[in-house]
Structure formats: C-alpha cells, structure tokens
Design a protein around this motif. Structure first.
Motif, PDB file in Angstrom:
ATOM      1  N   LEU A 135     128.485  64.861  46.552  1.00  0.00           N
ATOM      2  CA  LEU A 135     126.923  65.027  46.432  1.00  0.00           C
ATOM      3  C   LEU A 135     126.379  65.356  47.877  1.00  0.00           C
ATOM      4  CD1 LEU A 135     124.613  65.048  44.575  1.00  0.00           C
ATOM      5  CD2 LEU A 135     124.326  62.542  44.989  1.00  0.00           C
ATOM      6  N   GLY A 136     126.802  64.962  48.702  1.00  0.00           N
ATOM      7  CA  GLY A 136     126.468  65.177  50.134  1.00  0.00           C
ATOM      8  C   GLY A 136     126.654  66.710  50.501  1.00  0.00           C
ATOM      9  N   ASP A 162     108.423  78.879  47.891  1.00  0.00           N
ATOM     10  CA  ASP A 162     107.928  78.250  46.559  1.00  0.00           C
ATOM     11  C   ASP A 162     109.141  78.134  45.749  1.00  0.00           C
ATOM     12  OD1 ASP A 162     108.120  80.941  46.117  1.00  0.00           O
ATOM     13  OD2 ASP A 162     106.190  81.099  45.374  1.00  0.00           O
ATOM     14  N   VAL A 163     110.248  78.402  46.025  1.00  0.00           N
ATOM     15  CA  VAL A 163     111.626  78.524  45.272  1.00  0.00           C
ATOM     16  C   VAL A 163     112.302  77.167  45.229  1.00  0.00           C
ATOM     17  CG1 VAL A 163     113.615  79.455  44.742  1.00  0.00           C
ATOM     18  CG2 VAL A 163     111.676  80.621  45.456  1.00  0.00           C
ATOM     19  N   ALA A 177     112.664  79.877  52.410  1.00  0.00           N
ATOM     20  CA  ALA A 177     111.336  79.539  52.862  1.00  0.00           C
ATOM     21  C   ALA A 177     111.393  80.294  54.093  1.00  0.00           C
ATOM     22  CB  ALA A 177     111.250  78.244  53.013  1.00  0.00           C
ATOM     23  N   ARG A 178     112.281  80.416  55.106  1.00  0.00           N
ATOM     24  CA  ARG A 178     112.004  81.377  56.301  1.00  0.00           C
ATOM     25  C   ARG A 178     111.938  82.721  56.039  1.00  0.00           C
ATOM     26  NH1 ARG A 178     114.964  77.147  58.635  1.00  0.00           N
ATOM     27  NH2 ARG A 178     117.055  77.909  58.124  1.00  0.00           N
ATOM     28  N   ARG A 179     112.694  83.026  54.928  1.00  0.00           N
ATOM     29  CA  ARG A 179     112.666  84.556  54.416  1.00  0.00           C
ATOM     30  C   ARG A 179     111.392  84.813  53.446  1.00  0.00           C
ATOM     31  NH1 ARG A 179     119.046  85.809  53.724  1.00  0.00           N
ATOM     32  NH2 ARG A 179     119.651  84.677  55.713  1.00  0.00           N
ATOM     33  N   ASP A 230     119.885  72.119  50.237  1.00  0.00           N
ATOM     34  CA  ASP A 230     118.887  71.868  51.361  1.00  0.00           C
ATOM     35  C   ASP A 230     118.512  73.064  52.289  1.00  0.00           C
ATOM     36  OD1 ASP A 230     118.065  69.704  49.772  1.00  0.00           O
ATOM     37  OD2 ASP A 230     118.697  68.295  51.333  1.00  0.00           O
ATOM     38  N   ALA A 231     119.769  73.338  52.785  1.00  0.00           N
ATOM     39  CA  ALA A 231     120.048  74.359  53.862  1.00  0.00           C
ATOM     40  C   ALA A 231     119.473  75.945  53.188  1.00  0.00           C
ATOM     41  CB  ALA A 231     121.263  74.526  54.360  1.00  0.00           C
TER      42      ALA A 231
END
Length: 159
Positions: free
Chosen positions: A13-14, A34-35, A28-30, A21-22
C-alpha cells in the motif's frame, strides 16, 4: 528480519501511495492541480464505455449519486462532456474530452518517469524481479476500475 503479513500489506500500500502521491504532485506542477486519482479511474471507465452515471457507478462500484458528483466535477473542469446519443436523442452520453485524454496521457508519462526513478534507485534487474514476482502473485491483469468503491467496501461487499 521476518515481517508479518500485515507488514507486507502496508509495504505494498505504501508503494502504491508513494507513486500516486508523487504523480498527483507532478500533475499539479504541470498545471493539472485539480486532478485526483478517482478522476483518472472515472475518465478511464468513461473512455471504456461507461457513458452514464449509472454505468459509471457500476464500473467504479460507487453509488449513482457519487458517480454523478464525480461527473459534475469532471464536466466543470472540462475533462468530460455530455453529448447527445446518436441512437436516442432523449439521452446524453458521457465522453472524455481532448483535455481529459491529455491529462490521462500526462499521468501515464509521469508514472513512466516514476518507474524509471525507482529503476535508478534499486537497479533495472531488481525492479524487473519485483515486477515479475508481483505479476506471479497478483496476476498480469491490471487493476480494475472499481478500486474507488472497493476501498470503501466492507468484507461482505457492502459499502
């Protein structure tokens, strides 16, 4: 050091959470701040033929109401549209927009980059071995679209 079955589950799971998460942060950086993961699951299900809230709910194993909320968010953000059904003018069909497909392709590219990063960290042979072992253990079929609903269900299958 011997680990328990629970430890293995948490490690797997980790790994999933670390990659997701990455990918979300990189999206978001690109410019796609909002996804969320459920949006990708929904767009992939819609692209595969889930063309209504009822069908999307069935595909994702979520309620029709949850599917409708997800659709509303995706429409608002320009990732899906409702278009007239060519076979039934009274009905509107869901379709992924070019922007929605762009986001999915961008996400796939990011996951490829993250895989390459893991390969640099542990080596190509080790990663190939890990992937081979996971394929033997869980099968070669990719995860189904119903993961969002599956995560929320009890063991007896109820929500």
């Amino acid at each position: 050091m011997s680990r328990s079955g629970a430890d293995l589950t948490l490690l797997l799971l980790g790994g999933f959470r670390t990659l997701v998460d990455a990918a979300k942060e990189e999206l978001a950086r690109r410019g796609y701040h909002d996804v969320r993961p459920v949006h990708d699951f929904a767009m992939r299900a819609i692209a595969a033929g889930a063309d209504s809230a009822s069908e999307l709910g069935r595909q994702l194993s979520i309620t029709k109401q949850s599917a409708a909320k997800t659709i509303a968010v995706l429409q608002e953000r320009g990732y899906v549209t409702r278009e007239p059904d060519p076979r039934d003018a009274r009905r509107k069909r869901l379709e992924v927009t070019p922007l929605g497909f762009e986001v999915m392709r961008e996400g796939e590219a990011i996951f490829d980059e993250l895989r390459a990063q893991w390969e640099r960290q542990i080596g190509a042979a080790q990663l190939a071995t890990l992937e081979g072992h996971l394929t033997k253990l869980v099968g070669a079929v990719p995860i189904r679209f119903d993961t969002p609903g599956w995560l929320a269900r009890d063991l007896d299958g109820s929500a």
